[in-house]
Design a protein around this motif. Structure first.
Motif, PDB file in Angstrom:
ATOM      1  N   THR A 190       5.006   7.807  -1.193  1.00  0.00           N
ATOM      2  CA  THR A 190       5.027   8.468  -0.158  1.00  0.00           C
ATOM      3  C   THR A 190       4.488   9.882  -0.751  1.00  0.00           C
ATOM      4  O   THR A 190       3.749  10.498  -0.191  1.00  0.00           O
ATOM      5  CB  THR A 190       6.393   8.463   0.367  1.00  0.00           C
ATOM      6  OG1 THR A 190       6.766   7.229   0.787  1.00  0.00           O
ATOM      7  CG2 THR A 190       6.587   9.495   1.428  1.00  0.00           C
ATOM      8  N   VAL A 219       0.838   9.791  -1.316  1.00  0.00           N
ATOM      9  CA  VAL A 219       0.053   9.888   0.086  1.00  0.00           C
ATOM     10  C   VAL A 219       0.060  11.340   0.668  1.00  0.00           C
ATOM     11  O   VAL A 219      -1.141  11.888   0.886  1.00  0.00           O
ATOM     12  CB  VAL A 219       0.650   9.029   1.097  1.00  0.00           C
ATOM     13  CG1 VAL A 219      -0.250   9.214   2.493  1.00  0.00           C
ATOM     14  CG2 VAL A 219       0.320   7.243   0.598  1.00  0.00           C
ATOM     15  N   LYS A 234      -3.451  13.594   1.350  1.00  0.00           N
ATOM     16  CA  LYS A 234      -3.622  14.100   2.518  1.00  0.00           C
ATOM     17  C   LYS A 234      -3.807  15.449   2.442  1.00  0.00           C
ATOM     18  O   LYS A 234      -4.789  15.983   3.502  1.00  0.00           O
ATOM     19  CB  LYS A 234      -2.597  13.565   3.468  1.00  0.00           C
ATOM     20  CG  LYS A 234      -2.510  11.946   3.779  1.00  0.00           C
ATOM     21  CD  LYS A 234      -3.627  11.563   4.764  1.00  0.00           C
ATOM     22  CE  LYS A 234      -3.278  10.135   5.156  1.00  0.00           C
ATOM     23  NZ  LYS A 234      -4.212   9.740   6.378  1.00  0.00           N
ATOM     24  N   LEU A 284      -7.107   6.332   4.752  1.00  0.00           N
ATOM     25  CA  LEU A 284      -5.909   6.074   4.002  1.00  0.00           C
ATOM     26  C   LEU A 284      -4.792   6.059   5.021  1.00  0.00           C
ATOM     27  O   LEU A 284      -4.029   6.932   5.535  1.00  0.00           O
ATOM     28  CB  LEU A 284      -5.618   7.261   3.155  1.00  0.00           C
ATOM     29  CG  LEU A 284      -4.536   7.343   2.351  1.00  0.00           C
ATOM     30  CD1 LEU A 284      -4.122   6.146   1.525  1.00  0.00           C
ATOM     31  CD2 LEU A 284      -4.214   8.556   1.146  1.00  0.00           C
ATOM     32  N   LYS A 285      -4.765   4.817   5.479  1.00  0.00           N
ATOM     33  CA  LYS A 285      -3.755   4.251   6.584  1.00  0.00           C
ATOM     34  C   LYS A 285      -2.930   3.097   5.868  1.00  0.00           C
ATOM     35  O   LYS A 285      -3.145   2.533   5.057  1.00  0.00           O
ATOM     36  CB  LYS A 285      -4.646   3.788   7.646  1.00  0.00           C
ATOM     37  CG  LYS A 285      -5.194   5.027   8.298  1.00  0.00           C
ATOM     38  CD  LYS A 285      -6.017   4.423   9.514  1.00  0.00           C
ATOM     39  CE  LYS A 285      -7.208   5.318  10.242  1.00  0.00           C
ATOM     40  NZ  LYS A 285      -7.913   4.799  10.942  1.00  0.00           N
ATOM     41  N   PRO A 286      -1.637   2.753   6.726  1.00  0.00           N
ATOM     42  CA  PRO A 286      -0.823   1.600   6.073  1.00  0.00           C
ATOM     43  C   PRO A 286      -1.514   0.488   6.243  1.00  0.00           C
ATOM     44  O   PRO A 286      -2.231   0.265   7.392  1.00  0.00           O
ATOM     45  CB  PRO A 286       0.517   1.962   6.970  1.00  0.00           C
ATOM     46  CG  PRO A 286       0.468   3.475   7.221  1.00  0.00           C
ATOM     47  CD  PRO A 286      -0.968   3.787   7.514  1.00  0.00           C
ATOM     48  N   CYS A 287      -1.541  -0.277   5.397  1.00  0.00           N
ATOM     49  CA  CYS A 287      -1.901  -1.830   5.446  1.00  0.00           C
ATOM     50  C   CYS A 287      -1.103  -2.621   6.383  1.00  0.00           C
ATOM     51  O   CYS A 287      -1.550  -3.340   7.321  1.00  0.00           O
ATOM     52  CB  CYS A 287      -2.175  -2.354   4.302  1.00  0.00           C
ATOM     53  SG  CYS A 287      -3.334  -1.587   3.018  1.00  0.00           S
ATOM     54  N   ASP A 319       4.545   0.568   6.891  1.00  0.00           N
ATOM     55  CA  ASP A 319       4.429   1.943   6.192  1.00  0.00           C
ATOM     56  C   ASP A 319       3.848   1.653   4.622  1.00  0.00           C
ATOM     57  O   ASP A 319       4.010   2.607   4.013  1.00  0.00           O
ATOM     58  CB  ASP A 319       5.621   2.855   6.484  1.00  0.00           C
ATOM     59  CG  ASP A 319       6.890   2.065   5.660  1.00  0.00           C
ATOM     60  OD1 ASP A 319       6.641   0.644   5.246  1.00  0.00           O
ATOM     61  OD2 ASP A 319       7.832   2.728   5.355  1.00  0.00           O
ATOM     62  N   TYR A 329       1.242   2.003   2.305  1.00  0.00           N
ATOM     63  CA  TYR A 329      -0.036   2.602   1.978  1.00  0.00           C
ATOM     64  C   TYR A 329      -0.647   2.041   0.800  1.00  0.00           C
ATOM     65  O   TYR A 329      -0.025   1.682  -0.077  1.00  0.00           O
ATOM     66  CB  TYR A 329       0.113   4.004   1.741  1.00  0.00           C
ATOM     67  CG  TYR A 329       0.222   4.840   3.136  1.00  0.00           C
ATOM     68  CD1 TYR A 329      -0.854   5.246   3.916  1.00  0.00           C
ATOM     69  CD2 TYR A 329       1.491   5.197   3.707  1.00  0.00           C
ATOM     70  CE1 TYR A 329      -0.535   6.077   4.877  1.00  0.00           C
ATOM     71  CE2 TYR A 329       1.911   6.027   4.766  1.00  0.00           C
ATOM     72  CZ  TYR A 329       0.527   6.410   5.359  1.00  0.00           C
ATOM     73  OH  TYR A 329       0.673   7.141   6.571  1.00  0.00           O
ATOM     74  N   CYS A 336      -7.238  -2.122   1.463  1.00  0.00           N
ATOM     75  CA  CYS A 336      -6.143  -3.003   1.808  1.00  0.00           C
ATOM     76  C   CYS A 336      -6.306  -4.518   1.618  1.00  0.00           C
ATOM     77  O   CYS A 336      -5.371  -5.218   0.943  1.00  0.00           O
ATOM     78  CB  CYS A 336      -5.796  -2.875   3.293  1.00  0.00           C
ATOM     79  SG  CYS A 336      -5.096  -1.365   3.881  1.00  0.00           S
TER      80      CYS A 336
END
Length: 227
Positions: A83, A86, A90, A103-106, A109, A111, A135
């Protein structure tokens, strides 16, 4: 550009790096090359890419560092915190918009980042190495190093041409990347570079580079160390 007076025993070993990540690199997803970085990496539709870190600013120093919002300093015994990683990526103005966008959750939540803490730059807190992955196949698509100073983390290294993976090895930053010639298939890179950096005088300095030529049709490897 080998280090002056540096012996082979001083340098980080390259075999474990290649053993751990070569399979993932050679199985890289087409979606990484075509969807995530087609605008950054595709020149003339050949799939060719340059050797070494992504750009001239890939090896940063104190003068080029990007200051980020304060974050909790990890303890030596703390588990890597995805976390926090990320948030760093970001908020980092030095990270490309393509990486931030993808960069998004696979799942839920979760990542696609691989995070490690360790001693690289001699800062009061451990440095943070963040690898952003795909991912599907967990292929490294970007690598960053963050250094703590006065309660803030600064980006002191980035490499944003996949497939790439960075890790800490006995005080060295070791970056593994694969290289494609003009006509290489996405699943069949021509060679692999393993590049070792050492933090000296406020920046990462290249100390060792080992290139492995894969050969035609999976033939025997040829390794050479560039000094």
């Amino acid at each position: 550009m080998g280090a002056s007076g540096q012996t082979g025993s001083d340098r980080p070993g390259t075999a474990p790096v290649r053993g751990n990540f070569q399979a993932a690199f050679t199985a890289m997803a087409v979606v990484v090359a075509l969807a995530l970085f087609v605008s950054a990496c595709g020149t003339g539709g050949t799939g060719a890419r340059d050797e070494g870190p992504a750009h001239a600013d890939a090896v940063g120093g104190a003068g080029a560092a990007k200051s980020l919002a304060p974050a909790a300093t990890p303890s030596a015994s703390a588990a890597p915190d995805p976390t926090q990683a990320v948030r760093l990526v970001k908020a980092d103005p030095g990270v490309s918009s393509e990486v931030k966008r993808e960069l998004k959750p696979c799942v839920s939540d979760d990542y696609p980042v691989d995070v490690s803490y360790g001693e690289l730059t001699g800062a009061s807190a451990e440095d943070i190495v963040v690898n952003v992955l795909s991912c599907g196949d967990q292929v490294g698509v970007a690598s960053y190093v963050y250094r703590e100073e006065d309660g803030e983390y600064h980006n002191v290294f980035k490499a944003e041409e996949p497939p790439v993976y960075a890790e800490i090895d006995r005080g060295y930053l070791v970056v593994t990347e694969q290289v494609y010639a003009k006509d290489d298939a996405l699943s069949n890179p021509s060679s692999e570079n393993v590049i070792s950096y050492k933090w000296i005088s406020g920046r990462f300095i290249l100390k060792d580079r080992t290139r492995t030529e894969y050969g035609d049709l999976g033939g025997g490897d040829e390794s050479a160390t560039e000094g």
